[in-house]
Design a protein around this motif. Structure first.
Motif, PDB file in Angstrom:
ATOM      1  N   ALA A 159     -11.648  -7.311   3.869  1.00 31.06           N
ATOM      2  CA  ALA A 159     -11.833  -5.581   3.409  1.00 31.06           C
ATOM      3  C   ALA A 159     -11.765  -4.976   4.906  1.00 31.06           C
ATOM      4  O   ALA A 159     -11.383  -4.551   4.768  1.00 31.06           O
ATOM      5  N   ALA A 160     -12.733  -5.179   5.839  1.00 34.30           N
ATOM      6  CA  ALA A 160     -12.260  -5.028   7.192  1.00 34.30           C
ATOM      7  C   ALA A 160     -10.725  -4.826   7.791  1.00 34.30           C
ATOM      8  O   ALA A 160     -10.628  -3.810   8.031  1.00 34.30           O
ATOM      9  N   VAL A 161     -10.259  -5.704   6.976  1.00 30.23           N
ATOM     10  CA  VAL A 161      -9.047  -6.463   7.770  1.00 30.23           C
ATOM     11  C   VAL A 161      -7.954  -5.098   7.223  1.00 30.23           C
ATOM     12  O   VAL A 161      -6.988  -5.007   7.795  1.00 30.23           O
ATOM     13  N   ALA A 162      -8.030  -5.184   5.675  1.00 30.13           N
ATOM     14  CA  ALA A 162      -7.256  -4.297   5.318  1.00 30.13           C
ATOM     15  C   ALA A 162      -7.547  -2.773   5.425  1.00 30.13           C
ATOM     16  O   ALA A 162      -6.396  -2.281   5.322  1.00 30.13           O
ATOM     17  N   ALA A 163      -8.601  -2.361   5.986  1.00 32.73           N
ATOM     18  CA  ALA A 163      -9.255  -1.136   6.162  1.00 32.73           C
ATOM     19  C   ALA A 163      -8.705  -0.862   7.365  1.00 32.73           C
ATOM     20  O   ALA A 163      -7.774   0.058   7.976  1.00 32.73           O
ATOM     21  N   LEU A 164      -8.501  -2.363   8.676  1.00 34.25           N
ATOM     22  CA  LEU A 164      -8.012  -1.482  10.048  1.00 34.25           C
ATOM     23  C   LEU A 164      -5.886  -2.051   9.925  1.00 34.25           C
ATOM     24  O   LEU A 164      -5.574  -0.656   9.875  1.00 34.25           O
ATOM     25  N   ALA A 165      -5.809  -2.517   8.609  1.00 37.05           N
ATOM     26  CA  ALA A 165      -4.425  -2.111   8.224  1.00 37.05           C
ATOM     27  C   ALA A 165      -4.188  -0.894   8.175  1.00 37.05           C
ATOM     28  O   ALA A 165      -2.688  -0.459   8.597  1.00 37.05           O
ATOM     29  N   SER A 166      -4.731  -0.590   6.925  1.00 40.04           N
ATOM     30  CA  SER A 166      -3.938   0.268   6.547  1.00 40.04           C
ATOM     31  C   SER A 166      -4.703   1.498   7.879  1.00 40.04           C
ATOM     32  O   SER A 166      -4.000   3.094   7.094  1.00 40.04           O
ATOM     33  N   LEU A 167      -5.098   1.702   8.137  1.00 41.29           N
ATOM     34  CA  LEU A 167      -5.062   2.934   9.639  1.00 41.29           C
ATOM     35  C   LEU A 167      -3.849   2.852  10.100  1.00 41.29           C
ATOM     36  O   LEU A 167      -4.084   3.800  10.768  1.00 41.29           O
ATOM     37  N   ALA A 168      -3.778   1.217  10.453  1.00 40.43           N
ATOM     38  CA  ALA A 168      -3.028   1.301  12.073  1.00 40.43           C
ATOM     39  C   ALA A 168      -1.094   2.222  10.675  1.00 40.43           C
ATOM     40  O   ALA A 168      -0.201   3.027  11.516  1.00 40.43           O
ATOM     41  N   LEU A 169      -1.506   1.538   9.378  1.00 38.01           N
ATOM     42  CA  LEU A 169       0.174   2.093   8.947  1.00 38.01           C
ATOM     43  C   LEU A 169      -0.026   3.614   8.651  1.00 38.01           C
ATOM     44  O   LEU A 169       1.417   4.139   8.966  1.00 38.01           O
ATOM     45  N   GLY A 170      -1.294   3.584   7.966  1.00 36.15           N
ATOM     46  CA  GLY A 170      -1.145   5.478   8.595  1.00 36.15           C
ATOM     47  C   GLY A 170      -0.946   6.272   9.116  1.00 36.15           C
ATOM     48  O   GLY A 170      -0.898   7.210   9.079  1.00 36.15           O
ATOM     49  N   ALA A 171      -1.439   5.705  10.706  1.00 38.31           N
ATOM     50  CA  ALA A 171      -1.585   6.685  11.781  1.00 38.31           C
ATOM     51  C   ALA A 171      -0.736   7.805  11.194  1.00 38.31           C
ATOM     52  O   ALA A 171      -1.192   8.942  11.311  1.00 38.31           O
TER      53      ALA A 171
END
Length: 370
Positions: free
Chosen positions: A67-79
């Motif tokens: 969950a943490a990795v997915a959230a971090l990935a979406s944060l980076a992708l959506g920034a």
């Protein structure tokens, strides 16, 4: 929580792949751009909170890092589509030289139409009445050398656009200024205008080039010209000012932010207008300034159609999350300002309209940098 984080990552990945490329992805594009930063941030907070609240079981420990990795990935992708203006933190303004140009760009919200109830279509609930004299006072108060004004138009009860006969009033209010007009766009310049023309979308339209004009229209230019180019001679330099009002993704014949009004025709008109604009800028040897209402938030991939050499002026704003619309519920930036490398932005601020419009104005100080 893991399922939510992975699902959001999929949504963000699809958004980056489809936004601006297919018309039917316009519904997710309507969300406030900050959503692309807030959702993964909240997911990360939830992961940390769950870990602190109770000691996890073994299966949960295995799932929580996912969950943490997915959230971090979406944060980076959506920034990049979140509208967060990080560059404002380190931007340092260059003092404006003598002879710098002050520019004001603003969507006027149907000009001064609300000052005369006899010629307006029913206003949205809660819309304040408008004072025509106050409208012109607001414009003069910007003390701008160049004004790029959109929605120089009235609308009838049937949503039919009506030409405004207001150039004489503008010349009285701005004595000595030169005026250019095309479609629903008007540009005023304290400097001499050496070229003025509307940019027609039809050569860049997909399919039937005339489909954008409704049958029986008495004003085709309202639909076919959404950018006015005006070249002015200032301080021995010719500078091109592009005054743009790109089509809304929503069908303009009805009102409200209703996703059911999204359609393929509007998307094609938006693409054609941006392509026509980009082609003109790419072929223009002069330093160029582009501003207006793009009806596109940072979350909308259609902005990738802008020329590569155009630079967003947002770092000079000094705001981490600049917004220009709607002043009644300010969550979106859909009004933009861009420059080519031949221009320097010294100041940039957003000016509240105080009820004159649902858009904030954009006031910039620029100068040729060569």
């Amino acid at each position: 929580m893991t399922a939510a984080a992975v699902a959001w990552l999929v949504v963000v990945a699809l958004h980056r792949a489809l936004s601006g490329r297919v018309w039917w992805w316009q519904v997710p594009e309507l969300v406030p751009p900050l959503t692309f930063a807030l959702v993964p941030a909240l997911l990360l907070v939830a992961v940390v909170a769950a870990r602190l609240i109770r000691r996890p079981q073994r299966p949960q420990r295995a799932r929580r890092p996912v969950a943490a990795v997915a959230a971090l990935a979406s944060l980076a992708l959506g920034a990049g589509v979140s509208g967060i203006n990080l560059a404002s933190l380190w931007h340092r303004a260059v003092p404006a030289p003598s002879g710098a140009i002050t520019v004001f760009s603003w969507n006027t919200w149907y000009w001064d139409q609300r000052a005369d109830a006899g010629r307006e279509m029913p206003p949205p609930t809660g819309t304040p009445p408008q004072d025509a004299a106050g409208f012109y006072r607001y414009l003069r108060a910007q003390h701008a050398d160049v004004l790029l004004l959109q929605e120089y138009v009235y609308f009838g009860p049937d949503s039919r656009p009506i030409r405004v006969d207001g150039l004489d009033r503008l010349r009285r209010e701005f004595p000595g200024y030169h005026v250019a007009e095309a479609g629903e766009l008007v540009t005023l310049s304290r400097f001499p205008i050496v070229l003025s023309r509307g940019i027609d979308l039809r050569p860049w339209a997909e399919g039937d080039r005339d489909a954008v004009v409704p049958a029986g229209s008495h004003w085709p230019g309202f639909y076919t010209v959404k950018t006015l180019r005006t070249d002015v001679r200032a301080g021995g330099e010719t500078v091109s000012f592009y005054n743009a009002h790109i089509n809304s993704p929503l069908d303009p014949s009805t009102r409200g932010l209703d996703p059911r009004r999204l359609d393929r025709t509007q998307h094609r008109a938006r693409v054609a207008n941006l392509r026509a604009l980009a082609a003109d800028i790419d072929a223009n040897p002069h330093p160029a300034f582009l501003a207006g209402d793009f009806n596109a938030s940072p979350a909308m991939g259609i902005l990738r159609l802008l020329p590569d050499r155009m630079t967003d002026a947002a770092p000079a704003l000094g705001s981490l999350y600049p917004v220009t619309w709607d002043e009644r519920l300010p969550w979106w930036r859909i009004d933009w300002a861009f420059t080519t490398p031949g221009l320097t932005v010294h100041e940039y601020r957003l000016v509240r309209s105080n009820g004159q419009s649902d858009h904030s104005g954009q006031r910039l100080v620029i100068s040729p940098s060569r």
